[in-house]
Every structure is written in C-alpha cells, then in structure tokens.
Design a protein around this motif. Structure first.
Motif, PDB file in Angstrom:
ATOM      1  N   MET A 193       2.282   0.081  -8.038  1.00 46.89           N
ATOM      2  CA  MET A 193       2.959   0.660  -7.058  1.00 46.89           C
ATOM      3  C   MET A 193       3.750   2.007  -7.359  1.00 46.89           C
TER       4      MET A 193
ATOM      5  N   MET B  60       1.524   4.873  -7.798  1.00 50.05           N
ATOM      6  CA  MET B  60       1.242   5.386  -6.870  1.00 50.05           C
ATOM      7  C   MET B  60       2.150   6.377  -6.135  1.00 50.05           C
TER       8      MET B  60
ATOM      9  N   ALA C  70       1.648  10.288  -5.259  1.00 50.78           N
ATOM     10  CA  ALA C  70       2.090  10.502  -4.174  1.00 50.78           C
ATOM     11  C   ALA C  70       3.057  11.958  -4.228  1.00 50.78           C
TER      12      ALA C  70
ATOM     13  N   LEU D  95      -9.284   6.835   3.131  1.00 46.31           N
ATOM     14  CA  LEU D  95      -8.702   5.579   3.273  1.00 46.31           C
ATOM     15  C   LEU D  95      -9.496   4.448   3.510  1.00 46.31           C
TER      16      LEU D  95
ATOM     17  N   ALA E 232     -10.269   3.538  -0.044  1.00 46.81           N
ATOM     18  CA  ALA E 232      -9.184   3.002  -0.694  1.00 46.81           C
ATOM     19  C   ALA E 232      -9.096   1.464  -0.231  1.00 46.81           C
ATOM     20  N   GLY E 233      -9.138   1.217   1.202  1.00 44.11           N
ATOM     21  CA  GLY E 233      -9.155  -0.225   1.456  1.00 44.11           C
ATOM     22  C   GLY E 233     -10.219  -1.126   0.841  1.00 44.11           C
TER      23      GLY E 233
ATOM     24  N   LEU F 237       3.043  -3.381  -1.686  1.00 47.27           N
ATOM     25  CA  LEU F 237       1.789  -2.388  -1.625  1.00 47.27           C
ATOM     26  C   LEU F 237       1.972  -1.719  -0.183  1.00 47.27           C
ATOM     27  N   ALA F 238       2.324  -2.474   0.979  1.00 43.52           N
ATOM     28  CA  ALA F 238       2.526  -1.740   2.102  1.00 43.52           C
ATOM     29  C   ALA F 238       3.838  -0.854   2.014  1.00 43.52           C
TER      30      ALA F 238
ATOM     31  N   PHE G 107       2.628   2.470   0.351  1.00 44.80           N
ATOM     32  CA  PHE G 107       1.639   3.195   1.005  1.00 44.80           C
ATOM     33  C   PHE G 107       2.619   3.855   2.133  1.00 44.80           C
ATOM     34  N   PHE G 108       3.660   3.119   2.556  1.00 42.82           N
ATOM     35  CA  PHE G 108       4.625   4.008   3.286  1.00 42.82           C
ATOM     36  C   PHE G 108       5.165   5.069   2.983  1.00 42.82           C
TER      37      PHE G 108
ATOM     38  N   ALA H 289       4.309   6.673   0.066  1.00 38.44           N
ATOM     39  CA  ALA H 289       3.413   7.821  -0.420  1.00 38.44           C
ATOM     40  C   ALA H 289       3.081   8.597   0.771  1.00 38.44           C
ATOM     41  N   PHE H 290       2.508   7.996   2.014  1.00 40.10           N
ATOM     42  CA  PHE H 290       1.964   8.865   3.013  1.00 40.10           C
ATOM     43  C   PHE H 290       3.197   9.452   3.870  1.00 40.10           C
TER      44      PHE H 290
END
Lengths: 204, 123
Positions: A34, A37, A41, B72, B75-76, B98-99, B102-103, B105-106
C-alpha cells in the motif's frame, strides 16, 4: 468447472497461512505494498502535471515507439501468469513445477528489464535525457522507479530460488514465495497503468 | 467457480458482527483454470486498449476514460485472480488499507490532473 483438490480436506488452508507468524508477515507485506502504491501514485501525479511540458525536447508522440513497449507488456503480463502458476503448484506441494514456473518468471522479468534498458538507452542517444524537459524528468523517474523495482525483484527471486533449493517448501519459503508473488503482481498492475497513461496516452 | 470458495473459520477468532465482509475465502482447483482465464483476460484487456488507441477509435477524452477503465479492470483482475486478495488467516484486514490506498492514489492523481485542466497560468 472446478472441484476441491483430492485428498485435501475442505477446510484446510494453504500452509503459508497455517503458520500464524508467517501469516502475519503476509498481512505486513500487504501494508508495504500500500505504501509503495502511494509512492507510485505521487510519481504518476507528477507525470500527469508535467507530461505536456516538453520544452525544446520531444513530445511523447515523437519519442515513443509502441513496439518495445508492447513486448515489455507481454513479458510482464506473462511473468505475472507464471508466478501465479508457481503459487498454484506450491499449494499442490509440487516443487518441480514450482521451479519451472518460478525460473520462467525470472527469465521473463530479466527480458523486461533488458528491453526497458535498451529503450532508455535509445532515448538517451536521441538526446532525450531526463534534464531536457519536465515531461522527460517525470517519465524517467516514474518508469525508472518501476524498472528498478523489477530489477530488485529479480535479485530477490534469485535468492529465493537458492533458498528453495536448499530448504524445499517449508512454512517460511512458502510465505516468501507468496509475498514475492504479491510484489510481482503489484508491479504488473503498476506497469499496466504506465502502459496506459504514459505510453498509450502519449500516442493520442 | 463458487463451489470452490471455502469459508475458513479460524479456531481462535470467529468473525465479529459487522466484519463478515472481511471473512477470508480460499480457492483450490484441480486444474489452474482461474490462472489461465486470468491470463487470457489480461491479454484481451491490454490489446483492447492498444487497438482502440492505434485506431483513434473515439474522441480523446472518451478514449482516455475508456483505456483507464480497462486498466482498472486489469488491476482488479490481477488483485482478485493472482493476488488472492481475500485470503488470510483471520479477517482479511488488508482489504481496508487497500481501499484507503486506492482512495489516496486516485485522489492524488485525479486532483493533480483536474487542476491542470484550468490552464490559467498558475502552473
């Protein structure tokens, strides 16, 4: 389509999770991924901001050739599959098959790194070095960070191969192979975004 | 493939109420169909994006959105098929960070890109 493995009890969990300490290390490795990542990012964000700042240097469309990039993508996607197969056979206790798929992964990964280095050398010979423009700085730092991750992954894989030869499939070597597979798939995901956002988007 | 999904009740801790979504799942198959199909789909997603871009199949903004959605999906696929996302000894705690990752990062990339769309000379 699929059936439970013969001879394995319904509720048996894979050995890398059966040992509590090794299982904790897998969770810890997820946490590392994470943080990695978020590093990628931030590099993607930098690239997004600078990709149109080409100064006197080439634009992405002028610089990129999709041929080597498609080769790199195929090598990395295939290596992601082969390490997945290595984990599959690790769970079947088939050490010979683990060797085969794992060595295939290392070879494909090395092919990826060689192609990428060749690509970078080509760019540098064209005068497209990372101090020419914001776009090239962002490009080399983002793609180079990924490439150095893959290079480190290959060295890790070689030490792991040595341990597998000496010790076979123990709780510890299983956990190491599993975390290596997580790392490798993660790098594949990052590459898919590089392929999409750096190279394909560069060809718009 | 749902018949091969097994729920594992750990001996020392069973799922707390409200955390059932973190219950670990394991898959085991006699032949690696999941891996092979995962590989085939990863190639399909990649070449779909490539062909769309080479043929300039749609307007640039839409095309960018479509290829990012394909990435995406990829990735999934990697997370679900190859990374055994839902496996754990106890609750699959990795799903929560992980969630969050992702939040972050995006959010980071999306907002950086969005702010550049204004082109007001601030950059």
């Amino acid at each position: 389509m699929s059936t439970p493995v013969v001879g394995e009890s319904q509720h048996q969990i894979p050995l890398e999770f059966a040992n509590e300490e090794e299982s904790l290390k897998i969770t810890g490795f997820w946490m590392f991924l994470m943080t990695d990542m978020i590093i990628f990012a931030s590099l993607f964000a930098v690239f997004a901001v600078y990709r149109s700042r080409v100064a006197a240097g080439p634009t992405p469309d002028q610089l990129f050739h999709l041929g080597p990039v498609i080769l790199e993508t195929l090598l990395l996607l295939t290596s992601s599959f082969t390490i997945g197969m290595a984990v599959y056979y690790m769970r079947k206790d088939n050490l010979a098959a683990v060797y085969g798929w794992f060595i295939a992964t290392i070879v494909l990964g090395a092919g990826f790194v060689i192609t990428e280095v060749h690509d970078f050398v080509t760019y540098v010979h064209l005068g497209a070095t990372w101090h020419v423009s914001g776009f090239l700085s962002g490009f080399f730092v983002l793609v180079g960070t990924h490439g150095s991750h893959v290079t480190f992954g290959i060295m890790w894989a070689l030490t792991l191969l040595f341990q597998l030869r000496r010790r076979g499939l123990t709780d510890i070597t299983r956990r190491k192979l599993f975390t290596f597979s997580l790392y490798w798939h993660f790098l594949d995901i990052v590459w898919v975004f590089i392929f999409t956002f750096v190279y394909l988007y560069g060809k718009f | 493939m749902s018949d091969s999904l097994q729920q594992h009740e750990s001996s020392e801790e069973s799922m707390e109420p409200g955390l059932e979504f973190l219950a670990p799942k394991f898959e085991s198959e006699a032949f690696p169909w999941t891996q092979i199909m995962g590989y085939v789909f990863s190639l399909v997603l990649t070449f779909a994006a490539l062909l769309l871009v080479i043929n300039h199949a749609m307007a640039p903004t839409l095309l960018l959105a479509v290829i990012i959605v394909l990435a995406l999906g990829q990735a999934g696929l990697q997370l679900g098929v190859f990374m055994h996302l839902r496996e754990s000894r106890g609750p699959a705690w990795q799903l929560l960070p992980l969630a969050l990752a992702f939040f972050i990062a995006f959010g980071l990339i999306g907002v950086s890109y969005w702010i550049m769309l204004f082109k007001t000379g601030v950059s």
